[in-house]
Enzyme design. Structure first.
Site, PDB file in Angstrom:
ATOM      1  N   LYS A  53      -2.646   2.846  -2.259  1.00 41.38           N
ATOM      2  CA  LYS A  53      -2.958   4.096  -1.558  1.00 41.38           C
ATOM      3  C   LYS A  53      -3.157   5.227  -2.566  1.00 41.38           C
ATOM      4  CE  LYS A  53      -0.674   2.290   2.419  1.00 41.38           C
ATOM      5  NZ  LYS A  53       0.557   1.973   3.098  1.00 41.38           N
ATOM      6  N   GLN A  97       6.150   4.353   4.288  1.00 36.06           N
ATOM      7  CA  GLN A  97       5.824   2.942   4.050  1.00 36.06           C
ATOM      8  C   GLN A  97       6.849   2.046   4.755  1.00 36.06           C
ATOM      9  OE1 GLN A  97       3.031   1.764   2.288  1.00 36.06           O
ATOM     10  NE2 GLN A  97       3.699  -0.181   3.158  1.00 36.06           N
ATOM     11  N   ASP A 120      -1.074   7.222   9.980  1.00 38.07           N
ATOM     12  CA  ASP A 120      -0.990   5.794  10.295  1.00 38.07           C
ATOM     13  C   ASP A 120      -1.345   5.511  11.757  1.00 38.07           C
ATOM     14  OD1 ASP A 120      -0.486   3.880   8.393  1.00 38.07           O
ATOM     15  OD2 ASP A 120       1.679   4.181   8.359  1.00 38.07           O
TER      16      ASP A 120
END
Ligand code: NAP
Length: 285
Positions: A53, A97, A120
């Site tokens: 990322k 995460q 997300d």
């Protein structure tokens, strides 16, 4: 002849386009989009995803801040950190995460993220919006899968699609996105009986299980389109592999994605797109 759907090449093209858009927007608003990634602990797979990322952010011109916290961080400390980032006007996107250590309630953490910064697309309000056909941030992996299907101009409407897996992050949302495209969608899972009988009728087969080479040639329809979401470690070679027995399935289908180089890069590219989308909405407020 089998055609490979390369998420890697598609991603490169999309990242180039996004890079241009971000550069243009930065000229106008004098700041770039800012993504903050929180990593708790040092799980090697998570570390590698976070690095991916960071690399993608750098490529497209998104400012990336990775905050690494010890795995013993308390739930309250993590929630406080999220509150701080929610209140920080310079932050456009927040990603925690997953997975988190067992002592932290993931659902509670996801819910704490300001929905306007939920890059997300996992926040319950985003999920509710997706399932009620309202404007939302699409979860990255399903969004990437649809873009992969679109890249080959796949006919989705009226086709029989089967999704193996029903997780919140892949199986359920891709089910909904395919349904929204007027496919007839079947969801299969670990309790499904006669799995091969179902999957071998599917024109489009999406596989998100997490079991190496689980889908074999007898489980797919001749000429089907197969998207392999799985990421597994091949025990013999130590290399990454998908949920589909690629070598044996590839000659039977019309299109298939590979692991690595398939859904993975598209997921990260869609995260970049989502970050840009959140940034645009925030600066236009
Ligand atoms: P998950 O939450 O573990 O869900 C796995 C799903 O597979 C469950 O719904 C489970 O059924 C089903 N399943 C397990 N064994 C099965 C069997 N024998 N037959 C049929 N269905 C079975 O996993 P996930 O988060 O969706 O991830 C799936 C895979 O995709 C993993 O390998 C993950 O690493 C990978 N992934 C890749 C990306 C990417 O960007 N490339 C992104 C996300 C995930 P039950 O619900 O009945 O348990």
């Amino acid at each position: 002849m089998t055609n490979i759907i390369s998420g890697k090449i598609l991603s490169e093209n999309k990242r180039n386009e996004l890079k241009e858009k971000i550069a243009e927007t930065k000229k106008i608003y004098n700041r770039e989009p800012h993504l903050v990634v929180i990593l708790v602990g040092d799980n090697p797979a998570s570390v590698s995803y976070v690095r991916g990322k960071e690399k993608a952010s750098l490529e497209v011109g998104i400012k990336n801040t990775t905050i690494i916290k010890d795995e013993n961080i308390t739930e309250e400390e993590l929630l406080n950190l999220i509150d701080e980032l929610n209140n920080d006007a310079s932050v456009d996107g927040i990603l925690v995460q997953l997975p988190l250590p067992r002592h932290i309630n993931e659902a509670k953490v996801i819910k704490r993220i300001d929905v306007s910064k939920d890059v997300d697309g996992f926040h319950p309000l985003n999920v509710a919006a997706l399932f009620s056909k309202q404007e939302c941030i699409y979860p990255c992996t399903p969004k990437g899968i649809i873009e992969m299907l679109d890249s080959i101009h796949a006919e989705i409407e009226g086709k029989l699609a089967c999704v193996i897996g029903r997780s919140n992050i892949v199986g359920l949302p891709i089910y909904k996105l395919l349904l929204d495209r007027n496919a007839t969608v079947i969801t299969a899972h670990s309790k499904t009986k006669d799995l091969a009988k179902i999957t071998s009728q599917a024109d489009i087969l999406i596989v998100a299980i997490g079991k190496a080479k689980f889908v074999t040639a007898n489980m797919v329809k001749e000429g089907a389109i197969v998207i392999d979401v799985g990421v597994n470690r091949n025990e013999e070679t130590g290399k990454l592999c998908g949920d589909v027995d690629f070598d044996n399935v590839k000659d039977k289908v019309s299109f298939i994605s590979k692991v690595p180089g398939g859904v993975g890069p598209m997921t990260i590219t869609c995260l970049m797109e989502n970050t840009f989308e959140c940034y645009l909405k925030r600066i236009n407020k």
